[in-house]
Design a protein around this motif. Structure first.
Motif, PDB file in Angstrom:
ATOM      1  N   GLY A 198       0.811  -1.211   0.000  1.00 16.02           N
ATOM      2  CA  GLY A 198       0.000   0.000   0.000  1.00 16.02           C
ATOM      3  C   GLY A 198       0.840   1.255   0.000  1.00 16.02           C
ATOM      4  O   GLY A 198       1.695   1.438   0.875  1.00 16.02           O
ATOM      5  N   ASN A 199       0.617   2.119  -0.977  1.00 15.83           N
ATOM      6  CA  ASN A 199       1.287   3.422  -0.974  1.00 15.83           C
ATOM      7  C   ASN A 199       0.414   4.445  -0.269  1.00 15.83           C
ATOM      8  O   ASN A 199      -0.744   4.641  -0.645  1.00 15.83           O
ATOM      9  CB  ASN A 199       1.562   3.895  -2.400  1.00 15.83           C
ATOM     10  N   VAL A 224      -2.153  -4.708  -4.755  1.00  9.04           N
ATOM     11  CA  VAL A 224      -1.463  -3.423  -4.673  1.00  9.04           C
ATOM     12  C   VAL A 224      -2.495  -2.305  -4.579  1.00  9.04           C
ATOM     13  O   VAL A 224      -3.410  -2.207  -5.396  1.00  9.04           O
ATOM     14  CB  VAL A 224      -0.533  -3.216  -5.892  1.00  9.04           C
ATOM     15  N   HIS A 225      -2.337  -1.489  -3.539  1.00  4.74           N
ATOM     16  CA  HIS A 225      -3.273  -0.393  -3.277  1.00  4.74           C
ATOM     17  C   HIS A 225      -2.522   0.930  -3.285  1.00  4.74           C
ATOM     18  O   HIS A 225      -1.411   1.020  -2.784  1.00  4.74           O
ATOM     19  CB  HIS A 225      -3.921  -0.603  -1.898  1.00  4.74           C
ATOM     20  N   ASP A 226      -3.142   1.938  -3.871  1.00  2.00           N
ATOM     21  CA  ASP A 226      -2.558   3.277  -3.846  1.00  2.00           C
ATOM     22  C   ASP A 226      -3.592   4.227  -3.286  1.00  2.00           C
ATOM     23  O   ASP A 226      -4.749   4.231  -3.717  1.00  2.00           O
ATOM     24  CB  ASP A 226      -2.157   3.705  -5.269  1.00  2.00           C
ATOM     25  N   VAL A 230      -5.713  10.665  -8.034  1.00  2.00           N
ATOM     26  CA  VAL A 230      -5.581  11.530  -9.209  1.00  2.00           C
ATOM     27  C   VAL A 230      -4.162  11.366  -9.749  1.00  2.00           C
ATOM     28  O   VAL A 230      -3.229  11.935  -9.191  1.00  2.00           O
ATOM     29  CB  VAL A 230      -5.846  13.006  -8.857  1.00  2.00           C
ATOM     30  N   PRO A 231      -3.938  10.556 -10.756  1.00  2.00           N
ATOM     31  CA  PRO A 231      -4.923   9.831 -11.561  1.00  2.00           C
ATOM     32  C   PRO A 231      -5.421   8.574 -10.829  1.00  2.00           C
ATOM     33  O   PRO A 231      -4.780   8.111  -9.888  1.00  2.00           O
ATOM     34  CB  PRO A 231      -4.113   9.427 -12.797  1.00  2.00           C
ATOM     35  N   LEU A 232      -6.529   8.048 -11.312  1.00  2.00           N
ATOM     36  CA  LEU A 232      -7.102   6.845 -10.715  1.00  2.00           C
ATOM     37  C   LEU A 232      -6.137   5.656 -10.863  1.00  2.00           C
ATOM     38  O   LEU A 232      -5.988   4.859  -9.950  1.00  2.00           O
ATOM     39  CB  LEU A 232      -8.417   6.538 -11.432  1.00  2.00           C
ATOM     40  N   GLU A 233      -5.526   5.562 -12.031  1.00  2.00           N
ATOM     41  CA  GLU A 233      -4.486   4.535 -12.179  1.00  2.00           C
ATOM     42  C   GLU A 233      -3.125   5.220 -12.104  1.00  2.00           C
ATOM     43  O   GLU A 233      -2.672   5.855 -13.059  1.00  2.00           O
ATOM     44  CB  GLU A 233      -4.609   3.752 -13.490  1.00  2.00           C
ATOM     45  N   ARG A 246      -3.578  -7.817  -9.002  1.00  2.00           N
ATOM     46  CA  ARG A 246      -4.842  -7.109  -8.820  1.00  2.00           C
ATOM     47  C   ARG A 246      -4.598  -5.834  -8.015  1.00  2.00           C
ATOM     48  O   ARG A 246      -3.811  -5.818  -7.068  1.00  2.00           O
ATOM     49  CB  ARG A 246      -5.860  -8.019  -8.139  1.00  2.00           C
ATOM     50  N   THR A 247      -5.319  -4.781  -8.378  1.00  2.00           N
ATOM     51  CA  THR A 247      -5.076  -3.468  -7.757  1.00  2.00           C
ATOM     52  C   THR A 247      -6.346  -2.920  -7.114  1.00  2.00           C
ATOM     53  O   THR A 247      -7.455  -3.341  -7.450  1.00  2.00           O
ATOM     54  CB  THR A 247      -4.593  -2.461  -8.821  1.00  2.00           C
ATOM     55  N   VAL A 248      -6.143  -1.996  -6.167  1.00  2.00           N
ATOM     56  CA  VAL A 248      -7.259  -1.294  -5.523  1.00  2.00           C
ATOM     57  C   VAL A 248      -6.928   0.191  -5.564  1.00  2.00           C
ATOM     58  O   VAL A 248      -5.892   0.608  -5.032  1.00  2.00           O
ATOM     59  CB  VAL A 248      -7.430  -1.734  -4.045  1.00  2.00           C
ATOM     60  N   ASP A 249      -7.786   0.985  -6.190  1.00  2.00           N
ATOM     61  CA  ASP A 249      -7.457   2.407  -6.307  1.00  2.00           C
ATOM     62  C   ASP A 249      -7.889   3.196  -5.067  1.00  2.00           C
ATOM     63  O   ASP A 249      -8.612   2.708  -4.210  1.00  2.00           O
ATOM     64  CB  ASP A 249      -8.022   3.002  -7.598  1.00  2.00           C
ATOM     65  N   GLY A 250      -7.398   4.434  -5.000  1.00  2.00           N
ATOM     66  CA  GLY A 250      -7.566   5.233  -3.787  1.00  2.00           C
ATOM     67  C   GLY A 250      -8.899   5.944  -3.663  1.00  2.00           C
ATOM     68  O   GLY A 250      -9.242   6.433  -2.576  1.00  2.00           O
TER      69      GLY A 250
END
Ligand code: ATR
Length: 284
Positions: A198-199, A224-226, A230-233, A246-250
């Motif tokens: 997680g970032n 992986v989570h951020d 902004v940006p979403l990716e 697999r990712t999870v956006d903020g």
């Protein structure tokens, strides 16, 4: 002029987000969505409040009958100090993001960021109990993430920060031997047992620098989570996707942290749905 503009008395329920600046805040848009969805005669405002006016503004809003206020940069520490009573998360994180005005005049301070962090991960199917997490950063957002992971029963939390001393200070203040501070160059050679990366820094945000990470050592089941949305990716999430992870956006964390605040201000349980996401994104 619309009826809205001709209203001369406050509607039934009013809350606000206080920031300096506040124009960028998505909170009015997301609370506004839920107010309409729920058919509540309420209003949620974005109010720019300078740091030196924070205490006066909060007490003024409470006196004027507001239900409460979210607070964002730079007021989260001032809100902690101002509150008459704070919840466990706010105390552990050292910041308040939600002030709830009680009918008796008392001001409750809560922190819903840790809740939002974990609710977002859980909605994405992440189980924090299955293995270690690696948290990047040691600021307020990192404190919320680490607190959430500890409460959720994460077995080990690796913590890494550019300024290593700040990482150690975070670990010491949380006083839990599941937290292990690693040097920042661990991002080039990550522990192979982590199930969540997680970032929590602002790196990866449009206009800021980019995290220099090597994801090749991560297990293929790692998520992986951020926290940046902004940006979403972000470059980190793109690299993870390209690695097949697999990712999870903020954005989800922002939406979820508002759920307990909405309940406190307007008395309803609301959900984070695709419709809400689309509405909030449409406003950017
Ligand atoms: P927040 O409360 O939003 O978490 P913060 O308290 O300012 O914000 O924390 C910012 C985090 O991003 C810190 O962990 C910071 O690292 P330092 O403690 O070393 O300052 C991290 N950060 C910011 N810019 C960075 C950069 N260019 N490289 C690495 N880390 C950075």
């Amino acid at each position: 002029m619309s009826d809205d503009h001709m209203r001369t008395t406050v509607p039934e329920a009013v809350a606000a987000v206080l920031g300096w600046p506040v124009a960028h805040s998505l909170s009015p848009r997301l609370h506004g969505f839920w107010l309409r969805e729920q058919g509540i005669a309420g209003t949620y405002l974005g109010l720019p409040v300078a740091p030196e006016s924070f205490g006066v503004a909060v007490r003024g809003l409470a006196a004027a009958g507001f239900r409460g206020a979210n607070v964002t940069v730079p007021h989260k520490l001032a809100a902690l100090r101002l509150a008459d009573e704070v919840d466990d998360a706010a105390r552990a994180i050292g910041a308040v993001n939600t002030l709830v005005f009680q009918p008796d005049g008392r001001i409750l301070g809560r922190n819903t960021d840790a809740y939002g962090f974990m609710a977002n991960l859980r909605q994405a199917g992440v189980d924090p109990q299955v293995g270690p997490a690696l948290v990047i950063g040691a600021g307020g957002a990192a404190r919320a993430a680490v607190h959430a992971l500890l409460v959720a029963g994460c077995p080990r939390i690796y913590l890494t920060n550019r300024t290593e001393a700040t990482g150690y200070a975070l670990a010491e203040s949380m006083a839990d031997d599941r937290i292990i501070v690693l040097p920042f160059n661990c991002l080039k050679n990550m522990p192979d047992d982590i199930v969540l990366l997680g970032n929590t820094t602002s790196l990866g945000m449009a206009g800021k620098g980019v995290l220099d990470v090597d994801l090749s050592g991560l297990s293929e089941t790692a998520r992986v989570h951020d926290i940046v949305y902004v940006p979403l990716e972000t470059p980190l999430l793109r690299a993870a996707r390209q690695r097949g992870l697999r990712t999870v956006d903020g954005l989800g964390m922002l939406l979820h942290q508002a759920v307990p605040a909405f309940r406190a201000f307007f008395g309803r349980d609301v959900a984070v749905t695709d419709g809400l996401r689309a509405h909030v994104l449409g406003g950017k």
